[in-house]
Design a protein around this motif. Sequence first.
Motif, PDB file in Angstrom:
ATOM      1  N   ASP A  22      24.751  98.363  22.306  1.00  0.00           N
ATOM      2  CA  ASP A  22      24.544  96.952  21.977  1.00  0.00           C
ATOM      3  C   ASP A  22      23.095  96.511  22.186  1.00  0.00           C
ATOM      4  OD1 ASP A  22      24.363  96.907  24.742  1.00  0.00           O
ATOM      5  OD2 ASP A  22      26.043  95.525  25.029  1.00  0.00           O
ATOM      6  N   GLY A  23      22.231  97.469  22.529  1.00  0.00           N
ATOM      7  CA  GLY A  23      20.820  97.167  22.744  1.00  0.00           C
ATOM      8  C   GLY A  23      20.498  96.683  24.144  1.00  0.00           C
ATOM      9  N   GLN A  24      21.525  96.500  24.951  1.00  0.00           N
ATOM     10  CA  GLN A  24      21.333  96.049  26.329  1.00  0.00           C
ATOM     11  C   GLN A  24      21.023  97.249  27.223  1.00  0.00           C
ATOM     12  OE1 GLN A  24      21.481  92.681  27.267  1.00  0.00           O
ATOM     13  NE2 GLN A  24      21.446  92.515  25.035  1.00  0.00           N
ATOM     14  N   PHE A  25      20.261  96.992  28.270  1.00  0.00           N
ATOM     15  CA  PHE A  25      19.987  98.039  29.248  1.00  0.00           C
ATOM     16  C   PHE A  25      21.154  98.152  30.217  1.00  0.00           C
ATOM     17  CE2 PHE A  25      15.694  96.960  27.901  1.00  0.00           C
ATOM     18  CZ  PHE A  25      15.140  98.217  27.761  1.00  0.00           C
ATOM     19  N   ALA A  26      21.408  99.358  30.674  1.00  0.00           N
ATOM     20  CA  ALA A  26      22.448  99.588  31.678  1.00  0.00           C
ATOM     21  C   ALA A  26      21.828 100.335  32.857  1.00  0.00           C
ATOM     22  CB  ALA A  26      23.591 100.410  31.090  1.00  0.00           C
ATOM     23  N   ASN A  27      22.390 100.096  34.010  1.00  0.00           N
ATOM     24  CA  ASN A  27      21.988 100.796  35.222  1.00  0.00           C
ATOM     25  C   ASN A  27      22.729 102.122  35.299  1.00  0.00           C
ATOM     26  OD1 ASN A  27      20.507  98.492  35.978  1.00  0.00           O
ATOM     27  ND2 ASN A  27      22.248  97.642  37.072  1.00  0.00           N
ATOM     28  N   LEU A  28      22.081 103.122  35.867  1.00  0.00           N
ATOM     29  CA  LEU A  28      22.730 104.405  36.134  1.00  0.00           C
ATOM     30  C   LEU A  28      22.849 104.592  37.637  1.00  0.00           C
ATOM     31  CD1 LEU A  28      20.949 106.854  33.639  1.00  0.00           C
ATOM     32  CD2 LEU A  28      23.212 105.810  33.425  1.00  0.00           C
ATOM     33  N   GLU A  29      24.036 104.996  38.077  1.00  0.00           N
ATOM     34  CA  GLU A  29      24.224 105.350  39.476  1.00  0.00           C
ATOM     35  C   GLU A  29      23.919 106.832  39.617  1.00  0.00           C
ATOM     36  OE1 GLU A  29      27.785 104.026  41.351  1.00  0.00           O
ATOM     37  OE2 GLU A  29      27.583 102.006  40.522  1.00  0.00           O
ATOM     38  N   VAL A  30      23.188 107.171  40.658  1.00  0.00           N
ATOM     39  CA  VAL A  30      22.753 108.545  40.881  1.00  0.00           C
ATOM     40  C   VAL A  30      23.520 109.131  42.060  1.00  0.00           C
ATOM     41  CG1 VAL A  30      20.778 110.040  41.407  1.00  0.00           C
ATOM     42  CG2 VAL A  30      20.446 107.967  40.023  1.00  0.00           C
ATOM     43  N   PHE A  31      24.118 110.293  41.817  1.00  0.00           N
ATOM     44  CA  PHE A  31      24.856 111.027  42.837  1.00  0.00           C
ATOM     45  C   PHE A  31      24.224 112.409  42.976  1.00  0.00           C
ATOM     46  CE2 PHE A  31      27.716 108.057  40.822  1.00  0.00           C
ATOM     47  CZ  PHE A  31      28.422 107.494  41.871  1.00  0.00           C
ATOM     48  N   SER A  32      24.191 112.942  44.190  1.00  0.00           N
ATOM     49  CA  SER A  32      23.658 114.296  44.361  1.00  0.00           C
ATOM     50  C   SER A  32      24.537 115.095  45.315  1.00  0.00           C
ATOM     51  CB  SER A  32      22.223 114.261  44.899  1.00  0.00           C
ATOM     52  OG  SER A  32      22.215 113.839  46.246  1.00  0.00           O
ATOM     53  N   LEU A  33      24.477 116.394  45.121  1.00  0.00           N
ATOM     54  CA  LEU A  33      25.171 117.332  45.992  1.00  0.00           C
ATOM     55  C   LEU A  33      24.173 118.416  46.364  1.00  0.00           C
ATOM     56  CD1 LEU A  33      27.987 118.134  47.180  1.00  0.00           C
ATOM     57  CD2 LEU A  33      28.243 119.608  45.179  1.00  0.00           C
ATOM     58  N   LEU A  34      23.994 118.620  47.664  1.00  0.00           N
ATOM     59  CA  LEU A  34      23.156 119.708  48.142  1.00  0.00           C
ATOM     60  C   LEU A  34      24.027 120.901  48.465  1.00  0.00           C
ATOM     61  CD1 LEU A  34      20.831 117.755  50.619  1.00  0.00           C
ATOM     62  CD2 LEU A  34      20.458 118.236  48.177  1.00  0.00           C
ATOM     63  N   LYS A  35      23.473 122.073  48.377  1.00  0.00           N
ATOM     64  CA  LYS A  35      24.230 123.275  48.704  1.00  0.00           C
ATOM     65  C   LYS A  35      24.786 123.170  50.107  1.00  0.00           C
ATOM     66  CE  LYS A  35      24.077 128.251  48.570  1.00  0.00           C
ATOM     67  NZ  LYS A  35      23.341 129.427  48.152  1.00  0.00           N
ATOM     68  N   SER A  36      24.001 122.608  51.016  1.00  0.00           N
ATOM     69  CA  SER A  36      24.422 122.480  52.425  1.00  0.00           C
ATOM     70  C   SER A  36      25.544 121.463  52.610  1.00  0.00           C
ATOM     71  CB  SER A  36      23.235 122.112  53.304  1.00  0.00           C
ATOM     72  OG  SER A  36      22.681 120.880  52.886  1.00  0.00           O
ATOM     73  N   ASP A  37      25.764 120.567  51.622  1.00  0.00           N
ATOM     74  CA  ASP A  37      26.851 119.573  51.736  1.00  0.00           C
ATOM     75  C   ASP A  37      28.219 120.239  51.598  1.00  0.00           C
ATOM     76  OD1 ASP A  37      25.038 117.442  51.893  1.00  0.00           O
ATOM     77  OD2 ASP A  37      25.133 117.040  49.723  1.00  0.00           O
ATOM     78  N   GLY A  38      28.298 121.253  50.776  1.00  0.00           N
ATOM     79  CA  GLY A  38      29.591 121.856  50.481  1.00  0.00           C
ATOM     80  C   GLY A  38      30.389 120.961  49.540  1.00  0.00           C
ATOM     81  N   MET A  39      31.238 121.566  48.736  1.00  0.00           N
ATOM     82  CA  MET A  39      32.068 120.808  47.781  1.00  0.00           C
ATOM     83  C   MET A  39      33.440 120.569  48.368  1.00  0.00           C
ATOM     84  SD  MET A  39      31.406 122.370  43.997  1.00  0.00           S
ATOM     85  CE  MET A  39      31.713 124.073  44.448  1.00  0.00           C
ATOM     86  N   LYS A  40      34.043 119.452  47.954  1.00  0.00           N
ATOM     87  CA  LYS A  40      35.444 119.199  48.280  1.00  0.00           C
ATOM     88  C   LYS A  40      36.285 119.999  47.311  1.00  0.00           C
ATOM     89  CE  LYS A  40      34.804 114.455  49.855  1.00  0.00           C
ATOM     90  NZ  LYS A  40      35.104 113.043  49.543  1.00  0.00           N
ATOM     91  N   ILE A  41      37.323 120.574  47.811  1.00  0.00           N
ATOM     92  CA  ILE A  41      38.234 121.362  46.951  1.00  0.00           C
ATOM     93  C   ILE A  41      39.239 120.469  46.280  1.00  0.00           C
ATOM     94  CG2 ILE A  41      39.926 123.222  46.913  1.00  0.00           C
ATOM     95  CD1 ILE A  41      37.063 124.148  47.499  1.00  0.00           C
TER      96      ILE A  41
END
Length: 181
Positions: free
Chosen positions: A162-181
């Motif tokens: 629609d020509g409007q700007f939108a915000n982006l939320e940024v998420f990060s995962l570090l190797k040391s964080d480990g993933m949730k199964i």
Amino acid sequence: MNIKVNPQIELKPLEMGDSKPIFSILDQQRDYIGKWLPFVQYTHKIEDTRKFVASMIEEAEKNTTKVYSIMLGSELIGLISFKDISRVNKSTEIGYWISQDYQGRGIMTDAVRQMCKMAFEEWKMNRIVIKCAEENYPSKRIPQKIGFKYEGLERESIVMIDGQFANLEVFSLLKSDGMKI
């Protein structure tokens, strides 16, 4: 090399033959997918998708991007990619979309987990980023389920259909964080 996500889902490297099914999904779900992915408004004919696929294959050869088709058996149902791959900084970003018909089944969450596993274990990456439009709640749930940390907001980072700007939320995962199964 194909990546097995589960018994039904596999990720396969993007190829030119994927252009038609990609265009078909985008064309049939233009309003839904285009709401969050502004490039859809510029995809009017199959040739537009062919050019995109060719450019992604070229980028893959340079090791800056790797795009995979999400396959349910022999049916392409979405795309997932590593982008902005930095071997020096050991970081990358994951982007994704899936046909509306297959959302809410955990397919994309499982695909992102497999991509993270590959990035950390095979490529020895340290950091993975996912950016989602602030109001795209289904997309934001994926990094949250896996254990990504919310880092902040990129204000007015993307121009929507629609020509409007939108915000982006940024998420990060570090190797040391480990993933949730």
